[in-house]
Scaffold this motif. Structure first.
Motif, PDB file in Angstrom:
ATOM      1  N   ILE A 175       7.191  12.023 -11.030  1.00 10.23           N
ATOM      2  CA  ILE A 175       6.033  11.880 -11.920  1.00 10.23           C
ATOM      3  C   ILE A 175       4.741  12.176 -11.155  1.00 10.23           C
ATOM      4  CG2 ILE A 175       4.913  10.331 -13.563  1.00 10.23           C
ATOM      5  CD1 ILE A 175       7.898  10.983 -14.102  1.00 10.23           C
ATOM      6  N   LEU A 176       4.698  11.734  -9.898  1.00 11.05           N
ATOM      7  CA  LEU A 176       3.548  12.044  -9.041  1.00 11.05           C
ATOM      8  C   LEU A 176       3.467  13.546  -8.774  1.00 11.05           C
ATOM      9  CD1 LEU A 176       3.872   9.111  -6.497  1.00 11.05           C
ATOM     10  CD2 LEU A 176       1.848   9.561  -7.869  1.00 11.05           C
ATOM     11  N   GLN A 177       4.616  14.158  -8.546  1.00 10.58           N
ATOM     12  CA  GLN A 177       4.631  15.600  -8.279  1.00 10.58           C
ATOM     13  C   GLN A 177       4.161  16.400  -9.482  1.00 10.58           C
ATOM     14  OE1 GLN A 177       8.750  15.935  -7.116  1.00 10.58           O
ATOM     15  NE2 GLN A 177       8.317  15.541  -4.945  1.00 10.58           N
ATOM     16  N   LEU A 178       4.465  15.896 -10.679  1.00  8.76           N
ATOM     17  CA  LEU A 178       4.018  16.563 -11.904  1.00  8.76           C
ATOM     18  C   LEU A 178       2.575  16.217 -12.272  1.00  8.76           C
ATOM     19  CD1 LEU A 178       7.264  16.022 -14.026  1.00  8.76           C
ATOM     20  CD2 LEU A 178       6.375  18.224 -13.229  1.00  8.76           C
ATOM     21  N   LYS A 179       1.983  15.273 -11.504  1.00  6.65           N
ATOM     22  CA  LYS A 179       0.584  14.857 -11.692  1.00  6.65           C
ATOM     23  C   LYS A 179       0.332  14.161 -13.032  1.00  6.65           C
ATOM     24  CE  LYS A 179      -1.251  18.340  -8.533  1.00  6.65           C
ATOM     25  NZ  LYS A 179      -1.271  17.409  -7.397  1.00  6.65           N
ATOM     26  N   TYR A 180       1.374  13.518 -13.576  1.00  7.35           N
ATOM     27  CA  TYR A 180       1.152  12.641 -14.720  1.00  7.35           C
ATOM     28  C   TYR A 180       0.380  11.399 -14.276  1.00  7.35           C
ATOM     29  CZ  TYR A 180       4.609  15.319 -17.400  1.00  7.35           C
ATOM     30  OH  TYR A 180       5.286  16.307 -18.052  1.00  7.35           O
ATOM     31  N   ILE A 181       0.655  10.966 -13.048  1.00  7.86           N
ATOM     32  CA  ILE A 181      -0.135   9.912 -12.427  1.00  7.86           C
ATOM     33  C   ILE A 181      -0.521  10.377 -11.030  1.00  7.86           C
ATOM     34  CG2 ILE A 181       0.905   8.009 -13.705  1.00  7.86           C
ATOM     35  CD1 ILE A 181       2.696   7.422 -11.399  1.00  7.86           C
ATOM     36  N   LEU A 182      -1.555   9.767 -10.470  1.00  8.55           N
ATOM     37  CA  LEU A 182      -2.021  10.101  -9.133  1.00  8.55           C
ATOM     38  C   LEU A 182      -1.775   8.910  -8.216  1.00  8.55           C
ATOM     39  CD1 LEU A 182      -5.451  11.728 -10.099  1.00  8.55           C
ATOM     40  CD2 LEU A 182      -3.228  12.865  -9.832  1.00  8.55           C
ATOM     41  N   LYS A 183      -1.505   9.189  -6.968  1.00 10.20           N
ATOM     42  CA  LYS A 183      -1.191   8.116  -6.026  1.00 10.20           C
ATOM     43  C   LYS A 183      -2.323   7.098  -5.927  1.00 10.20           C
ATOM     44  CE  LYS A 183       0.619   7.280  -1.393  1.00 10.20           C
ATOM     45  NZ  LYS A 183       1.025   7.894  -0.099  1.00 10.20           N
ATOM     46  N   LYS A 184      -3.559   7.567  -6.000  1.00  7.32           N
ATOM     47  CA  LYS A 184      -4.709   6.664  -5.876  1.00  7.32           C
ATOM     48  C   LYS A 184      -4.824   5.704  -7.061  1.00  7.32           C
ATOM     49  CE  LYS A 184      -8.065   9.842  -7.977  1.00  7.32           C
ATOM     50  NZ  LYS A 184      -9.310  10.611  -7.763  1.00  7.32           N
ATOM     51  N   GLU A 185      -4.102   5.976  -8.145  1.00 11.53           N
ATOM     52  CA  GLU A 185      -4.149   5.107  -9.328  1.00 11.53           C
ATOM     53  C   GLU A 185      -3.169   3.936  -9.248  1.00 11.53           C
ATOM     54  OE1 GLU A 185      -5.169   8.830 -12.356  1.00 11.53           O
ATOM     55  OE2 GLU A 185      -3.148   7.974 -12.277  1.00 11.53           O
ATOM     56  N   LYS A 195       0.811  -1.214   0.000  1.00 14.86           N
ATOM     57  CA  LYS A 195       0.000   0.000   0.000  1.00 14.86           C
ATOM     58  C   LYS A 195       0.850   1.272   0.000  1.00 14.86           C
ATOM     59  CE  LYS A 195      -3.996  -2.113   2.291  1.00 14.86           C
ATOM     60  NZ  LYS A 195      -4.834  -2.097   1.079  1.00 14.86           N
ATOM     61  N   LYS A 196       2.097   1.163   0.472  1.00 14.07           N
ATOM     62  CA  LYS A 196       2.929   2.355   0.640  1.00 14.07           C
ATOM     63  C   LYS A 196       4.060   2.478  -0.368  1.00 14.07           C
ATOM     64  CE  LYS A 196       2.131   2.752   5.642  1.00 14.07           C
ATOM     65  NZ  LYS A 196       2.774   2.794   6.977  1.00 14.07           N
ATOM     66  N   PHE A 197       4.470   1.370  -0.971  1.00 12.23           N
ATOM     67  CA  PHE A 197       5.660   1.397  -1.821  1.00 12.23           C
ATOM     68  C   PHE A 197       5.452   2.250  -3.071  1.00 12.23           C
ATOM     69  CE2 PHE A 197       8.405  -0.050  -5.214  1.00 12.23           C
ATOM     70  CZ  PHE A 197       9.630  -0.136  -4.578  1.00 12.23           C
ATOM     71  N   ILE A 198       6.336   3.203  -3.246  1.00  6.59           N
ATOM     72  CA  ILE A 198       6.375   4.007  -4.469  1.00  6.59           C
ATOM     73  C   ILE A 198       7.826   4.036  -4.950  1.00  6.59           C
ATOM     74  CG2 ILE A 198       6.027   6.286  -5.508  1.00  6.59           C
ATOM     75  CD1 ILE A 198       3.880   6.803  -3.421  1.00  6.59           C
ATOM     76  N   PRO A 199       8.110   3.517  -6.139  1.00  9.94           N
ATOM     77  CA  PRO A 199       9.488   3.548  -6.651  1.00  9.94           C
ATOM     78  C   PRO A 199      10.017   4.975  -6.725  1.00  9.94           C
ATOM     79  CG  PRO A 199       8.081   2.141  -7.993  1.00  9.94           C
ATOM     80  CD  PRO A 199       7.169   2.878  -7.063  1.00  9.94           C
ATOM     81  N   GLU A 200      11.296   5.134  -6.440  1.00  8.04           N
ATOM     82  CA  GLU A 200      11.904   6.464  -6.395  1.00  8.04           C
ATOM     83  C   GLU A 200      11.695   7.237  -7.693  1.00  8.04           C
ATOM     84  OE1 GLU A 200      15.988   6.155  -5.392  1.00  8.04           O
ATOM     85  OE2 GLU A 200      15.630   5.331  -3.385  1.00  8.04           O
ATOM     86  N   GLU A 201      11.793   6.522  -8.827  1.00  5.47           N
ATOM     87  CA  GLU A 201      11.706   7.223 -10.109  1.00  5.47           C
ATOM     88  C   GLU A 201      10.304   7.740 -10.415  1.00  5.47           C
ATOM     89  OE1 GLU A 201      12.044   2.770 -11.223  1.00  5.47           O
ATOM     90  OE2 GLU A 201      12.503   4.081  -9.543  1.00  5.47           O
TER      91      GLU A 201
END
Length: 320
Positions: free
Chosen positions: A205-215, A195-201
């Motif tokens: 991309i999340l900060q730029l909102k190309y993808i959202l964490k909930k996705e 539920k928490k793991f997000i790859p560093e790279e």
């Protein structure tokens, strides 16, 4: 039969087909349900991004089975990297998709986006095709990489399921990256990790909102060996430090690089936890035996000694 009951039957069926993937199926079924019921957003495309800890061909197989059970196979388009050197490039496939579909199909299954995400921070000038994909990921309403030569493809109301190959096909890399994440984050168990793991790279991309964490969904078996090994290495490291204290009377801290080096040594042995502890003691015994001599060099009060590995073994005094 109402749609809710029908969806529950499909959920049971896909779990029977893939019983070792129930946690992943729980996650993705929860995100597919609004599409099935027609309650998802019609104003833009929706996305599901799979953090690909499991192999991509397995992800593709599970998703195709799921689409068939949902009756969506005729409304599915797959844009998947073909390793044949004579195959069409990604750009050609995307352009062909745009010209063939003036309106997106219900579902698009792809593994194209990860390479795009890797190029986001590139310092070189980006090509026009890249900029058009970038625009689509931000706007999520239409796709046009033809530079206005063809009509854009309307993406509103569709679902894009994207496989992100962040671990590649290297099994050791799967253990190593999770071990590093566990080392620097307080994670209690595998489910919490997923539920928490997000790859560093993916963080920029999340900060730029190309993808959202909930996705994001972590794609793996319920009990993957390589994640279990990473947890066991963390636990065994604590046991080793306790053992070293009893043997030497000196507080020892084994750092990440030292455990990472040990992981290379035992990776293919597939030992159970008790054997792993013994192998770790045997591996580090020469280093532990050297601790009393190293401690004598410290003229001040006794302090913990850190064991590091960087081209060779290092001993560092940890002073508050």
């Amino acid at each position: 039969m109402n749609k809710q009951d029908h969806f529950e039957i499909i959920s049971l069926a896909i779990r029977k087909l893939h019983p070792k993937w129930s946690c992943f199926l729980d996650e993705i079924l929860g995100k597919l349900k609004p599409v099935w019921l027609g309650t998802h957003s019609k104003d833009k495309a929706s996305f599901i991004q799979l953090i690909g800890y499991g192999k991509e061909q397995k992800a593709k197989a599970i998703l195709i089975d799921l689409m068939e059970l949902l009756g969506w196979e005729s409304e599915l388009v797959i844009l998947w990297e073909n390793r044949d050197i004579n195959a069409l490039s990604r750009e050609s496939q995307i352009l062909g998709f745009q010209t063939s579909y003036h309106v997106f199909p219900k579902i698009v299954l792809t593994n194209f986006l990860y390479d795009f995400f890797l190029e986001v921070d590139c310092q070189y000038d980006k090509c026009k095709g890249f900029e058009r994909i970038e625009e689509f990921l931000r706007d999520r309403k239409s796709l046009d990489i033809s530079l206005f030569e063809f009509a854009p493809s309307d993406a509103r109301g569709s679902l894009v399921i994207s496989f992100l190959d962040v671990f590649s096909d290297c099994d050791f890399n799967r253990t190593r990256l999770v071990l590093k994440y566990l080392w620097f984050n307080q994670i209690g168990d595998i489910e919490a990790l997923k539920k928490k793991f997000i790859p560093e790279e993916l963080i920029p991309i999340l900060q730029l909102k190309y993808i959202l964490k909930k996705e994001l969904i972590f794609f793996s078996k319920d009990k993957p060996y390589h994640i279990t090994l990473a947890f066991d290495l963390i636990r065994a490291k604590t046991s080793l430090e306790e053992f070293a204290l009893l043997q030497t009377g000196v507080l020892l801290s084994i750092n990440f690089r030292a455990i990472d080096y040990f992981a290379c040594y035992i990776f293919n042995k597939k030992s159970n936890f008790s054997n792993l502890i013994q192998e770790m003691k045997d591996f580090f015994r020469p280093i532990i035996n050297n601790i009393p001599r190293i401690a004598k060099k410290n003229k001040t009060n006794p302090t913990p000694i850190e064991v590091d590995f960087k081209g060779g073994w290092k001993y560092n005094f940890l002073i508050d």
